[in-house]
Design an enzyme around this catalytic site. Structure first.
Site, PDB file in Angstrom:
ATOM      1  N   GLU A  13       1.742  -0.469  -5.003  1.00  0.00           N
ATOM      2  CA  GLU A  13       0.881   0.619  -5.103  1.00  0.00           C
ATOM      3  C   GLU A  13       1.819   1.900  -5.267  1.00  0.00           C
ATOM      4  O   GLU A  13       2.050   2.307  -4.680  1.00  0.00           O
ATOM      5  CB  GLU A  13      -0.117   0.930  -4.182  1.00  0.00           C
ATOM      6  CG  GLU A  13      -1.160   1.769  -4.663  1.00  0.00           C
ATOM      7  CD  GLU A  13      -2.342   2.135  -3.654  1.00  0.00           C
ATOM      8  OE1 GLU A  13      -3.491   2.439  -3.585  1.00  0.00           O
ATOM      9  OE2 GLU A  13      -1.850   2.196  -2.295  1.00  0.00           O
TER      10      GLU A  13
ATOM     11  N   ASP B  45       0.831  -1.498  -0.031  1.00  0.00           N
ATOM     12  CA  ASP B  45      -0.120   0.108  -0.049  1.00  0.00           C
ATOM     13  C   ASP B  45       0.702   1.138  -0.138  1.00  0.00           C
ATOM     14  O   ASP B  45       1.963   1.315   0.830  1.00  0.00           O
ATOM     15  CB  ASP B  45      -0.993   0.011   1.310  1.00  0.00           C
ATOM     16  CG  ASP B  45      -1.782   1.217   1.310  1.00  0.00           C
ATOM     17  OD1 ASP B  45      -2.483   1.134   0.419  1.00  0.00           O
ATOM     18  OD2 ASP B  45      -1.602   1.966   2.406  1.00  0.00           O
TER      19      ASP B  45
END
Length: 741
Positions: free
Chosen positions: A388, A352
């Site tokens: 990401e 993330d």
């Protein structure tokens, strides 16, 4: 535990380690002046049963060995030192803190003023120390026994180009699944159950990408609103599986249940990828709670503002950023990742806001210590690493810039594919790049199409159903007056906002769903399917369900005929992709003749059947294109060095708001058979229409057709037809007008 033997212990490994003869405790803190180990006999206690001062310190690691302790022991720490936020220090021995290396955590934070290192409401804010004891309100760490019968478990090791990723939430996936035993719905056991595995296999998924399963805590302000942090991007335990997803209990049983889930999925050939959140912790900014790192050694664990260390560098919008410039913090992250691979047997990670981890002094550096350590690590470099590739800081948008061997969530793919099918102008050239694995982003780095994780929707945003049903977000249920969530979604409601009885609108929406899914699975790269999109799951226009642990997010397994049909289409797409290697190539197309072959591996055609020219690509209004994938070139070989052969396909797209005709290429003897037509409700066409070279194929507005070469030498299929050479114009050409149509 009335009397405890205390031995010096060892500084490694960090955390609480059961040796079979006792437990070694080791905690890193460079700036502490003292550390107490607190032992508990129950989770709901208002005081520790035993408190032991750690006398041994080696290289900033405080350690002790307790020969009388064993698995199941509850513990925490009190850490002494200066409480001086202006200097970056927030030690507060009134607070029991969580071990960063805890392998399991029992209980949840009971929010109250005692969970903060400063007195709430005081004018001095965090500059004044709070002396309330938090022992009754803080979760307790658990010593675990790592022993587990893996039954000769082996990782599937599916090559990335053959991978189909299914993104799913452990709890929401099975919460409402009536054929799964009630006691395991919404748990690791539910996801690893025969019913769930059968569904995933039938769907054609090869890997599940799980939303965060590290132990997290629900923010107090969410609980005050009557909601929770459903997604779980608020980690407090990087080694501990989230206890609320366990059906077996939270006193260490969650570890065994997670391992059982992984073992069951592996036995079915399914990989497990974890969505991990190392870019921030649950402790927030300078006004956040003291749960672990702040109270252990704030200045070591976090990146602080250089000229004002009271405050945190915040590259994520979540209040803090771990200090990956500190080798011990890098060690924490790497130890955590290795633990999940070696002890929990997971197969990869999606990081993330990964850009935050690669920041050196300030900017993201592709040669940062974080990236370098991963690349050389003999364990971690061999698992799936997915970024990401952005954060909220300066220069944080890093799509196409992560070093090998990283793959990336390709946000440009998502945006381009949405814009194309919405009917935006000026998208055609980029669409061609995205369809072929985004070579403009990755090829110059020596990467292959597998570097691009392609997706149309994910957990963060609209579902596929809502993407074609709403122009605007509808997040009122989150309690933030619809201010949260992204307002720039490239969505189109097909003429009506939300549910409607309009037959034509609903037909168009179903066709758009088929368009998006077919594009996704026929694109080079790695397809990622947002769980539930295969059966039109809706969140009623909410594009930020991070706090909706309810029916809005949970999968509804009661389907309409339309939902069942979309599931069949999606399943056929995954099977078709699996059977046809031309759509999952490990190498990029070249667009030219391959050595030893007489034909190009890839050709682009305009609607009049001629190969695309520069002017065609520059026509901003153009929304119709054809691409020929050659399945007989010899540049891709199997493990034995034999050429990988396939059929030759012609893929035709029309994102215009009106029907068009397309003159198909090839010499006179060439015949093409329709395989997919998204105008049809079933998508895949049985005994499809056969079209001769030079004839026209009608493409209904906003539709896609896939044709397979069925007759003739494939080398002749690449040629322009006689009709094209003679200057024939398609019967139906686009007309330019304002609006969406």
């Amino acid at each position: 535990m009335d009397k405890v033997q205390v031995w010096p212990g060892e500084p490694y490994p960090l955390g609480a380690t059961w040796t079979g003869k006792g437990v070694n405790f080791a905690l890193y803190s460079a700036n502490a002046t003292g550390v107490d180990l607190c032992l508990f006999e129950a989770t709901d206690t208002d005081r520790e049963d035993v408190r032991i001062r750690l006398r041994e310190v080696t290289d900033h690691v405080w350690h002790v060995f307790l020969p009388d302790a064993g698995p199941g022991q509850l513990y925490g720490y009190r850490v002494y030192g200066a409480y001086d936020p202006a200097a970056g220090h927030r030690f507060n021995a009134s607070k029991v803190v969580i071990d960063p290396y805890a392998k399991a955590i029992a209980g949840k934070v009971l929010w109250g003023p005692e969970m903060f290192g400063y007195p709430l409401g005081n004018a001095a804010e965090d500059l004044k120390r709070d002396y309330q004891d938090n022992v009754a309100s803080v979760p307790k760490c658990i010593v675990i026994n790592p022993a587990f019968d893996w039954q000769k478990d082996q990782p599937p090791r599916t090559p990335l180009e053959e991978t189909v990723v299914y993104e799913v939430h452990v709890g929401g996936f099975t919460k409402l699944w009536e054929t799964i035993p009630k006691e395991i719905r919404g748990t690791y056991a539910g996801l690893g159950s025969p019913e769930a595995i059968k569904y995933l296999q039938a769907l054609g998924a090869t890997a599940v990408e799980l939303l965060p399963v590290h132990e997290h805590c629900d923010e107090g302000f969410l609980l005050d609103r009557g909601v929770t942090n459903y997604w779980g991007y608020n980690t407090i335990g990087f080694f501990a599986p989230e206890s609320s997803y366990s059906s077996a209990g939270f006193l260490g049983d969650q570890v065994s249940e997670f391992k059982t889930m992984v073992r069951n999925l592996h036995q079915a050939g399914l990989e497990v990828i974890l969505d991990v959140v190392y870019n921030h912790t649950a402790e927030g900014n300078h006004l956040g709670p003291t749960l672990a790192f702040k109270g252990i050694d704030n200045a070591s664990y976090y990146r602080l503002v250089p000229d004002n260390p009271r405050y945190y560098m915040d590259y994520t919008g979540c209040g803090n950023t771990p200090n990956t410039q500190n080798p011990r913090v890098l060690q924490l992250i790497m130890d955590s990742l290795r633990y999940w691979v070696t002890e929990m047997h997971v197969d990869g990670f999606r990081f993330d806001l990964a850009s935050a981890l690669g920041r050196e002094e300030h900017l993201v550096d592709a040669n940062s210590g974080f990236f370098d350590i991963l690349l050389q690590d003999p364990i971690l470099s061999q698992v799936k690493l997915i970024a990401e590739p952005w954060d909220l800081g300066e220069g944080g948008y890093m799509v196409g810039k992560f070093p090998a061997p990283w793959s990336e969530w390709n946000g440009k793919y998502r945006d381009c594919i949405r814009r194309y099918w919405k009917g935006d102008d000026g998208v055609l050239a980029e669409f061609a790049y995205r369809l072929t694995g985004s070579p403009d982003l990755y090829q110059h780095l020596g990467k292959a199409p597998r570097a691009s994780i392609n997706f149309v929707t994910v957990h963060d945003g609209f579902t596929l159903n809502d993407l074609v049903s709403y122009n605007e977000k509808h997040n009122e249920a989150n309690g933030e007056e619809n201010r949260d969530g992204d307002s720039h979604n490239n969505s189109w409601n097909c003429g009506v906002e939300g549910p409607t009885d309009d037959v034509k609108v609903n037909e168009l929406r179903e066709r758009q769903k088929r368009n998006f899914l077919a594009t996704l699975f026929l694109s080079e790269g790695v397809p990622l399917l947002n769980g539930g999109d295969e059966f039109s799951r809706t969140q009623k226009g909410n594009n930020n369900t991070y706090c909706q642990d309810n029916e809005l997010s949970w999968f509804n397994w009661q389907w309409t005929p339309e939902q069942q049909q979309l599931l069949r289409f999606t399943t056929q797409l995954t099977q078709f992709r699996r059977e046809h290697p031309v759509f999952r190539r490990p190498k990029y197309f070249t667009g030219r003749r391959i050595r030893g072959d007489d034909v190009k591996d890839l050709m682009w055609f305009a609607p009049h059947g001629a190969e695309m020219k520069a002017a065609d690509w520059q026509n901003g209004f153009a929304k119709c294109i054809g691409v020929l994938f050659s399945g007989t070139t010899s540049d891709v070989r199997d493990a034995r060095g034999e050429p990988v052969r396939d059929d030759t396909f012609l893929l035709l797209f029309n994102a215009h708001y009106e029907p068009l005709t397309f003159i198909v290429p090839g010499r006179e003897e060439i015949r093409w058979e329709t395989v997919i037509n998204t105008v049809a409700e079933i998508g895949f066409v049985k005994a499809g229409e056969v079209v001769a070279a030079g004839d026209e194929v009608e493409l209904i507005e906003r539709s896609l057709s896939l044709l397979r070469l069925s007759e003739g030498d494939q080398s002749f299929a690449h040629e322009e037809s006689r009709s094209t050479r003679e200057g024939k114009i398609p019967t139906k050409m686009p007309t330019q007008k304002e609006g969406q149509g």
